[in-house]
Design a protein around this motif. Structure first.
Motif, mmCIF file in Angstrom:
data_model
loop_
_atom_site.group_PDB
_atom_site.id
_atom_site.type_symbol
_atom_site.label_atom_id
_atom_site.label_comp_id
_atom_site.label_asym_id
_atom_site.label_seq_id
_atom_site.Cartn_x
_atom_site.Cartn_y
_atom_site.Cartn_z
ATOM 1 N N UNK A 199 0.819 -1.208 0.000
ATOM 2 C CA UNK A 199 0.000 0.000 0.000
ATOM 3 C C UNK A 199 0.854 1.259 0.000
ATOM 4 N N UNK A 200 2.017 1.203 0.637
ATOM 5 C CA UNK A 200 2.879 2.378 0.727
ATOM 6 C C UNK A 200 3.914 2.467 -0.380
ATOM 7 N N UNK A 201 4.152 1.360 -1.055
ATOM 8 C CA UNK A 201 5.136 1.358 -2.141
ATOM 9 C C UNK A 201 4.605 0.572 -3.335
ATOM 10 N N UNK A 202 3.492 1.006 -3.911
ATOM 11 C CA UNK A 202 2.912 0.269 -5.035
ATOM 12 C C UNK A 202 3.771 0.357 -6.285
ATOM 13 N N UNK A 203 3.738 -0.678 -7.075
ATOM 14 C CA UNK A 203 4.449 -0.716 -8.352
ATOM 15 C C UNK A 203 3.486 -1.149 -9.446
ATOM 16 N N UNK A 204 3.892 -0.944 -10.667
ATOM 17 C CA UNK A 204 3.132 -1.449 -11.816
ATOM 18 C C UNK A 204 4.108 -2.116 -12.769
ATOM 19 N N UNK A 205 3.916 -3.395 -12.984
ATOM 20 C CA UNK A 205 4.709 -4.103 -13.989
ATOM 21 C C UNK A 205 4.094 -3.851 -15.362
ATOM 22 N N UNK A 206 4.953 -3.515 -16.310
ATOM 23 C CA UNK A 206 4.494 -3.129 -17.646
ATOM 24 C C UNK A 206 4.938 -4.172 -18.658
ATOM 25 N N UNK A 207 3.991 -4.673 -19.412
ATOM 26 C CA UNK A 207 4.288 -5.647 -20.468
ATOM 27 C C UNK A 207 3.896 -5.068 -21.820
ATOM 28 N N UNK A 208 4.643 -5.463 -22.851
ATOM 29 C CA UNK A 208 4.336 -4.955 -24.192
ATOM 30 C C UNK A 208 3.224 -5.769 -24.837
ATOM 31 N N UNK A 209 3.002 -5.543 -26.138
ATOM 32 C CA UNK A 209 1.907 -6.216 -26.846
ATOM 33 C C UNK A 209 2.073 -7.727 -26.930
ATOM 34 N N UNK A 210 3.302 -8.211 -26.712
ATOM 35 C CA UNK A 210 3.542 -9.665 -26.737
ATOM 36 C C UNK A 210 3.486 -10.256 -25.337
ATOM 37 N N UNK A 211 3.166 -9.431 -24.359
ATOM 38 C CA UNK A 211 3.095 -9.817 -22.941
ATOM 39 C C UNK A 211 4.468 -10.031 -22.321
ATOM 40 N N UNK A 212 5.514 -9.529 -22.982
ATOM 41 C CA UNK A 212 6.864 -9.607 -22.407
ATOM 42 C C UNK A 212 7.062 -8.460 -21.421
#
Length: 258
Positions: free
Chosen positions: A153-166
């Protein structure tokens, strides 16, 4: 202009003027087009005054004709111009680049990012394969990018994947600030993403911005734009929050309605 009949005084009564709206020609002394009712004579002073009022009220002019959405850069700001308005994307030059359509204007999927003319640029929906995840999809149904929330909750992240889901990057918070670094997988910082609270009429909402630090982004441009919308939906407020009593209710003595 004649002060008695308000007709423009012209040197040549046979002179013609072309309507800039429907392209039909009419006598130069006419003020408005009989076909579309558009003005035939534009007053630069009135136009400038109207533009100044528009900008002063917090509105944004659309990008110039002939320019594609986000053509100059993926850098942008996602905001509301009023507490009850929908979300809009503003480019680096301050022009309106696109609008976001959603139920009741909330930053909650499903959402649709649209061009000024209503053309859908991409949709944003829940990514069913994971919890707290969104996917940006092109109008033809092809994935553009996927965004998965992680961290605490205090250090949220977002993993980002491209159109191939990599996996290509991760949004990582900067301690003690409202800023995030977009860090390439196995590499360095690609861009900065920031969140700023904006208060208007006792309502507060978070505006999100993206500023790239390198010309090489491992995402489609609309995938980078989608990251800003995903950050708003996954980490920000779905709707503006009221800070204090409703001034309209106070003025008229009405009970407040949540």
């Amino acid at each position: 202009m004649c002060t008695a009949c308000l007709v423009d005084l012209v040197d040549d009564l046979a002179e013609k003027v072309r309507c800039g709206h429907c392209e039909r020609e009419w006598s130069a002394w006419m003020q408005s087009c009989p076909n579309c009712l558009g003005e035939l004579h534009h007053d630069p002073a009135r136009v400038a005054e109207g533009l100044a009022h528009l900008i002063g009220s917090g509105m944004h002019l659309p990008r110039p004709d002939g320019r594609l959405p986000f053509e100059s850069s993926a850098d942008c700001t996602l905001k509301r111009v009023a507490p009850r308005s929908g979300l809009i994307f503003i480019g680096t030059e301050g022009f309106l680049e696109a609008t976001v359509k959603s139920r009741d204007g909330a930053a909650r999927p499903p959402m649709s990012c649209q061009d000024i003319d209503g053309t859908v640029l991409f949709g944003m929906s829940r990514y069913e394969a994971a919890a707290h995840a969104l996917v940006a999809v092109a109008p033809d149904g092809a994935p553009i990018a996927t965004y998965l929330r992680g961290g605490g909750a205090l250090d949220p992240t977002i993993d980002i994947r491209d159109e191939t889901s990599a996996p290509v990057a991760r949004l990582i918070p900067t301690p003690g600030t409202t800023e995030f670094n977009v860090v390439e997988t196995g590499g360095g910082v690609l861009a900065l993403c920031s969140s700023v609270d904006d208060e208007s009429d006792l309502w507060v909402d978070d505006h999100w911005s993206l500023q790239h630090t390198t010309d090489r982004l491992p995402l489609q441009r609309l995938g980078a734009i989608g990251l800003v919308l995903a950050a708003k939906a996954l980490l920000g407020r779905a709707n503006p929050e009221r800070r204090g009593p409703d001034p309209r209710a106070m003025a008229y003595g009405f009970p407040e309605v949540e």
